[in-house]
Scaffold this motif. Structure first.
Motif, PDB file in Angstrom:
ATOM      1  N   ALA A  82       0.828  -1.209   0.000  1.00  0.00           N
ATOM      2  CA  ALA A  82       0.000   0.000   0.000  1.00  0.00           C
ATOM      3  C   ALA A  82       0.860   1.255   0.000  1.00  0.00           C
ATOM      4  CB  ALA A  82      -0.924  -0.005   1.214  1.00  0.00           C
ATOM      5  N   ALA A  83       1.968   1.207   0.716  1.00  0.00           N
ATOM      6  CA  ALA A  83       2.880   2.352   0.731  1.00  0.00           C
ATOM      7  C   ALA A  83       3.540   2.549  -0.625  1.00  0.00           C
ATOM      8  CB  ALA A  83       3.945   2.161   1.811  1.00  0.00           C
ATOM      9  N   GLY A  84       3.848   1.457  -1.307  1.00  0.00           N
ATOM     10  CA  GLY A  84       4.482   1.552  -2.614  1.00  0.00           C
ATOM     11  C   GLY A  84       3.574   2.212  -3.637  1.00  0.00           C
ATOM     12  N   GLY A  85       4.207   2.870  -4.599  1.00  0.00           N
ATOM     13  CA  GLY A  85       3.436   3.624  -5.581  1.00  0.00           C
ATOM     14  C   GLY A  85       3.524   3.088  -6.982  1.00  0.00           C
ATOM     15  N   ASN A  86       3.819   1.786  -7.140  1.00  0.00           N
ATOM     16  CA  ASN A  86       3.918   1.201  -8.464  1.00  0.00           C
ATOM     17  C   ASN A  86       2.599   0.552  -8.842  1.00  0.00           C
ATOM     18  OD1 ASN A  86       4.690  -1.523 -10.131  1.00  0.00           O
ATOM     19  ND2 ASN A  86       5.968   0.210 -10.735  1.00  0.00           N
ATOM     20  N   ALA A  87       1.942   1.091  -9.851  1.00  0.00           N
ATOM     21  CA  ALA A  87       0.580   0.664 -10.196  1.00  0.00           C
ATOM     22  C   ALA A  87       0.517  -0.801 -10.588  1.00  0.00           C
ATOM     23  CB  ALA A  87       0.049   1.537 -11.328  1.00  0.00           C
ATOM     24  N   TRP A  88       1.501  -1.296 -11.316  1.00  0.00           N
ATOM     25  CA  TRP A  88       1.482  -2.680 -11.782  1.00  0.00           C
ATOM     26  C   TRP A  88       1.488  -3.657 -10.615  1.00  0.00           C
ATOM     27  CZ3 TRP A  88       5.447  -6.474 -11.450  1.00  0.00           C
ATOM     28  CH2 TRP A  88       5.185  -7.642 -12.182  1.00  0.00           C
ATOM     29  N   ARG A  89       2.280  -3.360  -9.591  1.00  0.00           N
ATOM     30  CA  ARG A  89       2.349  -4.253  -8.435  1.00  0.00           C
ATOM     31  C   ARG A  89       1.083  -4.188  -7.575  1.00  0.00           C
ATOM     32  NH1 ARG A  89       7.608  -2.996  -9.556  1.00  0.00           N
ATOM     33  NH2 ARG A  89       9.212  -4.540  -9.040  1.00  0.00           N
ATOM     34  N   ARG A  90       0.401  -3.044  -7.588  1.00  0.00           N
ATOM     35  CA  ARG A  90      -0.727  -2.821  -6.701  1.00  0.00           C
ATOM     36  C   ARG A  90      -2.071  -3.280  -7.258  1.00  0.00           C
ATOM     37  NH1 ARG A  90      -0.581   1.573  -2.996  1.00  0.00           N
ATOM     38  NH2 ARG A  90      -2.719   2.007  -3.674  1.00  0.00           N
ATOM     39  N   VAL A  91      -2.215  -3.278  -8.583  1.00  0.00           N
ATOM     40  CA  VAL A  91      -3.545  -3.306  -9.193  1.00  0.00           C
ATOM     41  C   VAL A  91      -4.384  -4.513  -8.763  1.00  0.00           C
ATOM     42  CG1 VAL A  91      -2.698  -4.404 -11.327  1.00  0.00           C
ATOM     43  CG2 VAL A  91      -4.811  -3.054 -11.351  1.00  0.00           C
ATOM     44  N   GLN A  92      -3.794  -5.692  -8.694  1.00  0.00           N
ATOM     45  CA  GLN A  92      -4.581  -6.874  -8.349  1.00  0.00           C
ATOM     46  C   GLN A  92      -5.084  -6.850  -6.906  1.00  0.00           C
ATOM     47  OE1 GLN A  92      -3.485 -10.809 -10.087  1.00  0.00           O
ATOM     48  NE2 GLN A  92      -1.460  -9.868 -10.267  1.00  0.00           N
ATOM     49  N   PHE A  93      -4.333  -6.142  -6.054  1.00  0.00           N
ATOM     50  CA  PHE A  93      -4.609  -6.197  -4.621  1.00  0.00           C
ATOM     51  C   PHE A  93      -5.202  -4.916  -4.060  1.00  0.00           C
ATOM     52  CE2 PHE A  93      -0.914  -8.800  -5.769  1.00  0.00           C
ATOM     53  CZ  PHE A  93      -1.443 -10.061  -5.520  1.00  0.00           C
TER      54      PHE A  93
END
Length: 440
Positions: free
Chosen positions: A141-152
């Motif tokens: 959640a802290a990270g700002g990389n859209a690809w890593r976040r999108v599924q979760f």
């Protein structure tokens, strides 16, 4: 048939059977120069006798003792050594098993600190776009990389994301470095004011952004302004040095290169140098005293925190760095690495930027140099480059999504601190050849 659940279900990977200095060796005998240290981990290479012996000796004495019942000499000694060399004001160390755990601990500590000092309304965390802080849910959640976040995304806590300090892609034409750095930093103040200063608990950032931007350091003055803003509004400054710390950028702690004092700092990767899974969250004396004088209990923990064998390995690694002054060696070798990369790639039609610090370098690839235009992500350039370099016996860390999580490609280099001067030529030549293989 393998029963291992791999990172990629359809990848056919060679089996690593040995390590020799800067090289990894597969089951066929092929040698690969580890120019990325895996993921900026293997800073002492793969066959350091001192660290290996420290692990063996500790296993013979004591393998494990739960920190709910005992402390241990390796944990105490490593904490003492880290604090003796830490940024001003940092006084306590909380050991964990890796970078994601360290970031989780930092976020939780920031929240509990404000509960302990009677400011329970402080709950918001601010981070930056295109940052990476780990893969557990809080760190993700802290990270700002859209690809890593999108599924979760449905599972993630709300975190604000401001612009990174990414001068190559985001400085306006005609804007000075100083003005750009001030503008980028001032986004933090604007976001604090938008959320309400009394509700913001912390800002988290990587001093040199690693995996998601490719070794991007901030422009001069940026972090000084960030520190000023945090102090103005009573916001904790968390610096994530999991990838860029522990000597990687030429200082034991990367923030020392910025002359900035964090309230909380996270380390991992280079702390264990790959010999053991270990990380740490370090905090200021003021934060620790708030807990000690309040509830007396940090409501957090994992089974393997302060693991004696992991801490023994970390202690040997840090002693190796300090006694041989490896951060200074990193600075000298880093200058050679930069020179080799620039001599071969500065004028390459598809190399847009070469940036970094110490032995932490990124090469950003573009379709058009003049317009800084990234390649079509459908080309899968980063994956092709990784394979081409691997075929040539070079382990590097290409990543897609440099600009926004989807567009853009870069290569990250983070070789061992024990490399020789001639190895800078080996790395640059093999990388140049690999780029030529995929972008003829």
């Amino acid at each position: 048939m393998s029963h291992v659940f791999p990172r990629h279900c359809h990848a056919q990977l060679p089996t690593a059977v040995g390590g020799d200095g800067c090289y990894l060796i597969d089951s066929t005998g092929k040698r690969y120069f580890d120019a990325s240290g895996g993921a900026a981990v293997s800073c002492l290479g793969h066959s350091n006798d001192r660290v290996k012996q420290a692990i063996k000796d500790q296993v013979d004495r004591l393998a494990f003792a739960h920190t709910g019942f005992f402390t241990s000499d390796p944990a105490e000694d490593l904490a003492d050594l880290l604090i003796a060399n830490a940024p001003e004001g940092i006084e306590r160390v909380y050991f964990v098993s890796g970078g994601s755990e360290a970031v989780e601990a930092a976020i939780k500590l920031a929240r509990q600190y404000y509960l302990e000092v009677g400011q329970p309304e402080r709950r918001h965390l601010i981070a930056r776009r295109q940052s990476y802080h780990g893969n557990t849910l809080g760190a993700l959640a802290a990270g700002g990389n859209a690809w890593r976040r999108v599924q979760f995304d449905p599972l993630l806590i709300g975190v604000s994301h401001i612009a990174p300090c990414y001068e190559y892609a985001e400085r306006a034409e005609g804007e000075s470095l100083a003005d750009y750095g001030r503008r980028a930093a001032d986004e933090l103040e604007a976001e604090i004011l938008r959320l309400g200063p009394e509700t913001v608990m912390a800002f988290i950032a990587e001093p040199v952004v690693g995996a998601t931007l490719g070794a991007v350091p901030a422009v001069e003055g940026y972090f000084a302004r960030i520190r000023e803003i945090c102090d103005k509004y009573g916001v904790l400054l968390i610096l994530d040095e999991v990838m860029c710390g522990m000597g990687r950028t030429g200082h034991l702690f990367a923030c020392m290169g910025e002359g900035v004092r964090p309230d909380i700092v996270t380390i991992a990767k280079g702390l264990g140098a790959g010999y053991q899974p270990v990380g740490a969250m370090l905090c200021s004396g003021a934060i620790y005293e708030a807990i000690a004088n309040g509830s007396g209990f940090f409501q957090h923990g994992h089974t393997y925190i302060g693991h004696p064998v992991a801490c023994a390995a970390g202690l040997a690694v840090v002693r190796e760095m300090l006694e041989h002054d490896l951060p200074a060696r990193v600075q000298a070798l880093g200058a050679m690495m930069e020179a080799e990369l620039r001599s071969r790639l500065d004028q390459h039609p598809h190399v847009g930027d070469i940036r970094g610090r110490g032995l932490f370098w990124g090469v950003e690839l573009v379709a058009d140099r003049a317009g800084k235009t990234p390649f079509d992500p459908g080309l899968g350039l980063a994956g092709k480059l990784k394979k081409a370099a691997f075929t040539r016996g070079l382990i590097c860390y290409p990543m897609p999504g440099t600009r926004d999580g989807r567009h853009g490609d870069h290569v990250l280099l983070a070789p061992p601190f024990i490399m020789e001067e001639a190895d800078a030529t080996v790395i640059a030549e093999r990388l140049t050849d690999a780029i030529g293989d995929v972008l003829p």
